[in-house]
Design a protein around this motif. Structure first.
Motif, PDB file in Angstrom:
ATOM      1  N   PRO A  38       2.051   3.875  10.665  1.00 19.52           N
ATOM      2  CA  PRO A  38       0.700   4.141  10.149  1.00 19.52           C
ATOM      3  C   PRO A  38      -0.020   2.867   9.696  1.00 19.52           C
ATOM      4  O   PRO A  38       0.525   2.073   8.930  1.00 19.52           O
ATOM      5  CB  PRO A  38       0.946   5.096   8.984  1.00 19.52           C
ATOM      6  N   ALA A  39      -1.263   2.728  10.157  1.00 21.88           N
ATOM      7  CA  ALA A  39      -2.030   1.510   9.873  1.00 21.88           C
ATOM      8  C   ALA A  39      -2.413   1.387   8.405  1.00 21.88           C
ATOM      9  O   ALA A  39      -2.672   0.285   7.918  1.00 21.88           O
ATOM     10  CB  ALA A  39      -3.287   1.482  10.746  1.00 21.88           C
ATOM     11  N   HIS A  40      -2.466   2.513   7.670  1.00 16.49           N
ATOM     12  CA  HIS A  40      -2.836   2.423   6.248  1.00 16.49           C
ATOM     13  C   HIS A  40      -1.721   1.815   5.418  1.00 16.49           C
ATOM     14  O   HIS A  40      -1.924   1.425   4.271  1.00 16.49           O
ATOM     15  CB  HIS A  40      -3.208   3.800   5.698  1.00 16.49           C
ATOM     16  N   ARG A  41      -0.517   1.724   5.995  1.00 14.70           N
ATOM     17  CA  ARG A  41       0.627   1.223   5.246  1.00 14.70           C
ATOM     18  C   ARG A  41       1.136  -0.116   5.777  1.00 14.70           C
ATOM     19  O   ARG A  41       1.647  -0.938   5.024  1.00 14.70           O
ATOM     20  CB  ARG A  41       1.765   2.249   5.304  1.00 14.70           C
ATOM     21  N   PHE A  42       0.993  -0.361   7.093  1.00 15.28           N
ATOM     22  CA  PHE A  42       1.577  -1.546   7.714  1.00 15.28           C
ATOM     23  C   PHE A  42       0.504  -2.473   8.288  1.00 15.28           C
ATOM     24  O   PHE A  42      -0.541  -2.023   8.760  1.00 15.28           O
ATOM     25  CB  PHE A  42       2.546  -1.127   8.829  1.00 15.28           C
ATOM     26  N   ILE A  62       4.580  -5.979   8.285  1.00 21.48           N
ATOM     27  CA  ILE A  62       5.096  -5.738   6.938  1.00 21.48           C
ATOM     28  C   ILE A  62       4.449  -4.497   6.318  1.00 21.48           C
ATOM     29  O   ILE A  62       3.357  -4.079   6.702  1.00 21.48           O
ATOM     30  CB  ILE A  62       4.893  -6.964   6.016  1.00 21.48           C
ATOM     31  N   ASN A  63       5.176  -3.914   5.363  1.00 23.00           N
ATOM     32  CA  ASN A  63       4.660  -2.817   4.559  1.00 23.00           C
ATOM     33  C   ASN A  63       3.933  -3.432   3.368  1.00 23.00           C
ATOM     34  O   ASN A  63       4.551  -4.084   2.521  1.00 23.00           O
ATOM     35  CB  ASN A  63       5.819  -1.938   4.090  1.00 23.00           C
ATOM     36  N   ILE A  64       2.621  -3.241   3.300  1.00 26.34           N
ATOM     37  CA  ILE A  64       1.838  -3.919   2.257  1.00 26.34           C
ATOM     38  C   ILE A  64       2.225  -3.445   0.858  1.00 26.34           C
ATOM     39  O   ILE A  64       1.976  -4.158  -0.127  1.00 26.34           O
ATOM     40  CB  ILE A  64       0.328  -3.734   2.477  1.00 26.34           C
ATOM     41  N   ASN A  65       2.842  -2.288   0.749  1.00 22.58           N
ATOM     42  CA  ASN A  65       3.236  -1.783  -0.565  1.00 22.58           C
ATOM     43  C   ASN A  65       4.389  -2.568  -1.179  1.00 22.58           C
ATOM     44  O   ASN A  65       4.655  -2.449  -2.380  1.00 22.58           O
ATOM     45  CB  ASN A  65       3.631  -0.307  -0.468  1.00 22.58           C
ATOM     46  N   PHE A  66       5.086  -3.370  -0.367  1.00 19.12           N
ATOM     47  CA  PHE A  66       6.228  -4.123  -0.870  1.00 19.12           C
ATOM     48  C   PHE A  66       5.935  -5.614  -1.045  1.00 19.12           C
ATOM     49  O   PHE A  66       6.844  -6.376  -1.390  1.00 19.12           O
ATOM     50  CB  PHE A  66       7.433  -3.944   0.057  1.00 19.12           C
ATOM     51  N   TYR A 104      -3.675 -14.331  11.325  1.00 18.42           N
ATOM     52  CA  TYR A 104      -3.523 -13.001  10.732  1.00 18.42           C
ATOM     53  C   TYR A 104      -3.865 -12.984   9.243  1.00 18.42           C
ATOM     54  O   TYR A 104      -3.911 -11.916   8.628  1.00 18.42           O
ATOM     55  CB  TYR A 104      -2.091 -12.494  10.911  1.00 18.42           C
ATOM     56  N   LEU A 105      -4.100 -14.159   8.654  1.00 21.58           N
ATOM     57  CA  LEU A 105      -4.254 -14.259   7.204  1.00 21.58           C
ATOM     58  C   LEU A 105      -5.458 -13.476   6.696  1.00 21.58           C
ATOM     59  O   LEU A 105      -5.363 -12.750   5.701  1.00 21.58           O
ATOM     60  CB  LEU A 105      -4.364 -15.731   6.801  1.00 21.58           C
ATOM     61  N   ARG A 106      -6.592 -13.607   7.358  1.00 22.53           N
ATOM     62  CA  ARG A 106      -7.792 -12.917   6.878  1.00 22.53           C
ATOM     63  C   ARG A 106      -7.588 -11.407   6.853  1.00 22.53           C
ATOM     64  O   ARG A 106      -7.954 -10.734   5.891  1.00 22.53           O
ATOM     65  CB  ARG A 106      -9.005 -13.265   7.736  1.00 22.53           C
ATOM     66  N   GLY A 107      -6.999 -10.860   7.922  1.00 20.80           N
ATOM     67  CA  GLY A 107      -6.752  -9.428   7.961  1.00 20.80           C
ATOM     68  C   GLY A 107      -5.827  -8.979   6.838  1.00 20.80           C
ATOM     69  O   GLY A 107      -6.024  -7.917   6.252  1.00 20.80           O
ATOM     70  N   LEU A 108      -4.816  -9.817   6.525  1.00 19.19           N
ATOM     71  CA  LEU A 108      -3.902  -9.479   5.439  1.00 19.19           C
ATOM     72  C   LEU A 108      -4.629  -9.478   4.099  1.00 19.19           C
ATOM     73  O   LEU A 108      -4.473  -8.556   3.291  1.00 19.19           O
ATOM     74  CB  LEU A 108      -2.742 -10.481   5.395  1.00 19.19           C
ATOM     75  N   LEU A 109      -5.437 -10.495   3.857  1.00 21.36           N
ATOM     76  CA  LEU A 109      -6.161 -10.591   2.580  1.00 21.36           C
ATOM     77  C   LEU A 109      -7.112  -9.411   2.399  1.00 21.36           C
ATOM     78  O   LEU A 109      -7.308  -8.922   1.287  1.00 21.36           O
ATOM     79  CB  LEU A 109      -6.936 -11.910   2.523  1.00 21.36           C
ATOM     80  N   GLN A 110      -7.689  -8.947   3.474  1.00 20.23           N
ATOM     81  CA  GLN A 110      -8.598  -7.807   3.384  1.00 20.23           C
ATOM     82  C   GLN A 110      -7.852  -6.534   3.032  1.00 20.23           C
ATOM     83  O   GLN A 110      -8.410  -5.626   2.416  1.00 20.23           O
ATOM     84  CB  GLN A 110      -9.330  -7.624   4.721  1.00 20.23           C
ATOM     85  N   ARG A 111      -6.577  -6.460   3.392  1.00 23.03           N
ATOM     86  CA  ARG A 111      -5.787  -5.265   3.129  1.00 23.03           C
ATOM     87  C   ARG A 111      -5.176  -5.254   1.724  1.00 23.03           C
ATOM     88  O   ARG A 111      -4.885  -4.181   1.191  1.00 23.03           O
ATOM     89  CB  ARG A 111      -4.649  -5.151   4.148  1.00 23.03           C
ATOM     90  N   LEU A 112      -4.970  -6.423   1.136  1.00 20.77           N
ATOM     91  CA  LEU A 112      -4.367  -6.483  -0.184  1.00 20.77           C
ATOM     92  C   LEU A 112      -5.381  -6.083  -1.253  1.00 20.77           C
ATOM     93  O   LEU A 112      -6.550  -6.469  -1.216  1.00 20.77           O
ATOM     94  CB  LEU A 112      -3.844  -7.899  -0.467  1.00 20.77           C
ATOM     95  N   ASN A 113      -4.916  -5.322  -2.203  1.00 18.00           N
ATOM     96  CA  ASN A 113      -5.777  -4.884  -3.306  1.00 18.00           C
ATOM     97  C   ASN A 113      -5.775  -5.966  -4.368  1.00 18.00           C
ATOM     98  O   ASN A 113      -5.013  -5.937  -5.335  1.00 18.00           O
ATOM     99  CB  ASN A 113      -5.258  -3.557  -3.867  1.00 18.00           C
ATOM    100  N   LYS A 114      -6.654  -6.973  -4.174  1.00 19.54           N
ATOM    101  CA  LYS A 114      -6.620  -8.152  -5.063  1.00 19.54           C
ATOM    102  C   LYS A 114      -7.894  -8.247  -5.884  1.00 19.54           C
ATOM    103  O   LYS A 114      -8.950  -7.731  -5.507  1.00 19.54           O
ATOM    104  CB  LYS A 114      -6.446  -9.435  -4.237  1.00 19.54           C
ATOM    105  N   LEU A 115      -7.795  -8.913  -7.032  1.00 18.12           N
ATOM    106  CA  LEU A 115      -8.949  -9.146  -7.898  1.00 18.12           C
ATOM    107  C   LEU A 115      -9.777 -10.302  -7.372  1.00 18.12           C
ATOM    108  O   LEU A 115      -9.209 -11.236  -6.787  1.00 18.12           O
ATOM    109  CB  LEU A 115      -8.482  -9.429  -9.322  1.00 18.12           C
TER     110      LEU A 115
END
Length: 252
Positions: free
Chosen positions: A202-206, A215-219, A241-252
């Protein structure tokens, strides 16, 4: 020919088929594909007849196609394809340019091919693929909510089918023709491709963070420079791939 750090316009590398009856031309185009981060060399063919068979059995995003080949030309091949992938014609003659546009090809490369010109064509193809996928997604309507998505899959390990819960998967690592699925309690070596994993998980998780890692973003515990930490494993993060990862992380 150096690899480029150009940002890709797609999440997963585009699967490419290179078709040319000249082995040197096949090698040149193949090297260009391998040096482009958002492309993946999936197969090569030495004739249009061979390519016709391959296209019937496999799916590709991009077709790099020579025009002048014996028995069946590249244009003849296109006439047989009801739903061709994105096509880039590769030829030593400008005389086919008009016919190329009749087939709505993405681009037209003249031999000898330079990498900057190849990269320009690759970017054009990637943008076309993204636009096509967005149109298909809009036509299909909104996706099902994440809580309605499947929470597990079965993978074949040796002669057994083993259930893998998505919530327990730390990451997936490419190992040649296999993938290494690492979970909270087990490690599975499975005959598969990273593309198949992306389609199944599932794309909402990986999220894919490297050509060799999903990777599983929850971990994710930490992200620094060009790597991230999951449990005690440092996983490389490709610049593309960095930009896509940063967009997925729930960051301040």
């Amino acid at each position: 020919m150096p690899a480029t750090d150009l940002e890709p316009t797609t999440t997963a590398p585009l699967r490419c088929l290179v078709v040319d009856d000249d082995p040197i031309a096949v090698q040149i185009v193949s090297n260009c594909v391998k040096n482009t981060p958002f492309l993946e060399l999936a197969a090569t063919c030495s004739s249009a007849l061979e390519a016709a068979d391959v296209l019937r059995s496999q799916a590709f995003d991009v077709l790099f196609l020579d025009v002048e080949m014996p028995q069946m030309s590249g244009l003849d091949l296109l006439r047989t394809l009801p739903d061709p992938p994105q096509v880039v014609l590769v030829t030593s003659s400008e005389s086919y340019a008009i016919q190329a546009f009749e087939f709505s090809v993405a681009d037209y490369l003249l031999k000898p091919i330079s990498y900057p010109r190849f990269l320009q064509a690759a970017q054009k193809v990637a943008e076309a693929v993204v636009a096509s996928r967005q149109a298909e997604a809009e036509a299909a309507g909104p996706a099902a909510p994440a809580d309605q998505a499947a929470e597990f899959t079965f993978v074949k390990v040796d002669s057994r089918l083993v259930r893998v819960n998505f919530a327990e998967v730390y990451y997936v690592e490419a190992l040649g023709d296999y993938v290494h699925i690492v979970t909270t309690g087990h490690k599975y070596i499975v005959y598969s491709t990273m593309r198949a994993i992306e389609e199944k998980f599932p794309a909402h998780r990986f999220v894919r963070v490297h050509r060799s890692f999903i990777i599983n973003i929850n971990f994710v515990q930490a992200l620094e420079d060009s790597s991230l930490l999951i449990k005690d494993k440092y996983i490389p993060v490709g610049q593309t791939y960095l930009r896509g990862l940063l967009q997925r992380l729930n960051k301040l």
